[in-house]
Write a protein that holds these residues in place. Structure first.
Motif: not given
Length: 307
Positions: A78-80
Motif C-alpha cells: 500500500h505504501s508503494q
C-alpha cells in the motif's frame, strides 16, 4: 526492523509448504530462500517452520507470526501504491470483472482502448455469471441483471431489452410460434433457471402474458453456452437484443426474433465498486467505463423511465 525479502520468503513457504516450489515461484535459489527464513527466525529468536515428511509446517510461533507478516507485506504494498500516486502517474494493478453476456461484444475494445491510454496499468479481466458479494478496493465489476444488497456502490449504466430467439432451422422444423401461448410446445433453453418462476411478457398492442416455461432439456450456467445452444438449433431462449446484434455481425442468420414485440422487463446494467477512497487507477477505470457505455444502453434506459 524486518527485512521484507525475508518476510516474503516466509509468507510464500507458508502458502506452498515447500522450499522447492516457493524457490521456483520466486525465482530464487533454494539455498537463498532457506537462508532468508533462517535469518528471519534469528531476528525473532523463534523457529517458525519445521520439516514433517516432505513438507514444511509452521510451528506455533510460525502460525502466530503469519498474520503479522501478511499485514506488514500488505502495508508495504500500500505504501508503494501511495508513493506511485504522488508521482502523478496512473499505474499499478486493477481488476475488472464483467458479466459474461457483455464480455464479447463490448469489453474487448474497451480494454484495448483503456490499456492504450494508460500504458503503466496492469489490468486483470475476469468474467462471471453470478453477482459479487464483496470486492477488493482495486476491483470494479459490471453486472447485468437484478441487483441485490452486496455492500458495494451500485451505479446504473443503462438497460438491455430482451426478446425470444431461435435458429431458423429449428423454427422450420418445429414451427414458428405466433403467440407466447404456443411456446409451451417448443424446446426451451434456459440460463440459470431465469424463467423457472414464470416470465411476464409485454406487448404494446396486446395484454401481458405470463409464460410458464417448460422444463428446459438443456440448462447452462454460462451466457456464451446459452447463446450457442440457441444458435445451434436446440430450442427457443431469451436473449438481450444488443448481444444478438453483436453476434450477428460475425454469424449472420444464426438467430432470429421468433416473437417480435413480446419482451420481458429490460435488464439493468450496473457498475459495482467499493465505497470510500479509490486509487487513481480505479478512478481512471471508472471514468473510462462511464464514457464507453454504448448509446443503445441509454436508449433502453430512457424507454424504461418513459414507460
Amino acid at each position: 526492523m524486518y527485512d521484507f525479502d525475508e518476510l516474503a520468503a516466509f509468507a510464500d513457504v507458508m502458502s506452498t509448504g515447500s522450499l522447492t516450489r516457493s524457490a521456483q515461484k520466486l525465482g530464487l535459489a533454494k539455498s537463498t530462500l532457506s537462508r532468508r527464513i533462517s535469518q528471519l527466525e534469528a531476528r525473532l529468536n523463534q523457529p517458525l517452520l519445521r520439516r514433517q515428511a516432505n513438507r514444511l509446517i509452521p510451528t506455533e510461533a510460525g502460525l502466530l507470526f503469519q498474520s503479522y507478516c501478511n499485514e506488514l507485506l500488505a502495508m508495504a504494498a500500500h505504501s508503494q501504491e501511495a508513493l506511485a500516486e504522488l508521482r502523478e502517474e496512473i499505474s499499478g494493478k486493477v481488476t475488472l470483472e464483467v458479466h459474461g453476456a457483455l464480455a464479447r461484444g463490448w469489453m474487448a475494445g474497451v480494454v484495448d482502448a483503456f490499456l492504450t491510454r494508460y500504458p503503466k496499468v496492469e489490468l486483470t479481466l475476469r468474467t462471471r455469471e453470478t453477482p459479487p458479494s464483496k470486492m477488493h478496493s482495486n476491483s470494479v465489476h459490471i453486472w447485468l441483471g437484478a441487483n441485490h444488497e452486496c455492500g458495494l456502490n451500485q451505479e446504473r449504466l443503462g438497460y438491455l431489452s430482451r426478446g425470444l430467439y431461435a435458429n431458423p432451422s429449428y423454427l422450420k422444423q418445429a414451427g414458428h410460434p405466433q403467440h407466447p401461448s404456443e411456446l409451451g410446445e417448443h424446446a426451451w433453453i434456459d440460463l440459470l433457471d431465469t424463467a423457472s418462476n414464470g416470465l411476464l411478457l409485454h406487448h404494446s398492442e396486446h395484454p401481458d402474458y405470463l409464460f410458464d416455461a417448460p422444463r428446459s432439456r438443456l440448462r447452462v450456467d454460462l451466457t456464451v453456452l446459452h447463446i450457442d445452444a440457441i444458435a445451434y438449433g436446440q430450442g427457443i431462449g431469451l436473449l438481450p437484443h444488443w448481444v444478438v446484434e453483436k453476434r450477428e455481425r460475425h454469424h449472420p442468420g444464426d438467430l432470429v426474433n421468433c416473437l417480435p414485440g413480446w419482451e420481458p422487463a429490460p435488464l439493468p446494467v450496473t457498475l459495482l465498486y467499493a465505497y470510500g477512497h479509490h486509487s487513481r487507477r480505479v478512478n481512471a477505470l471508472l471514468d473510462f467505463l462511464r464514457d464507453q457505455v454504448p448509446n443503445e444502453w441509454q436508449t433502453h434506459a430512457n424507454a424504461v423511465y418513459a414507460h
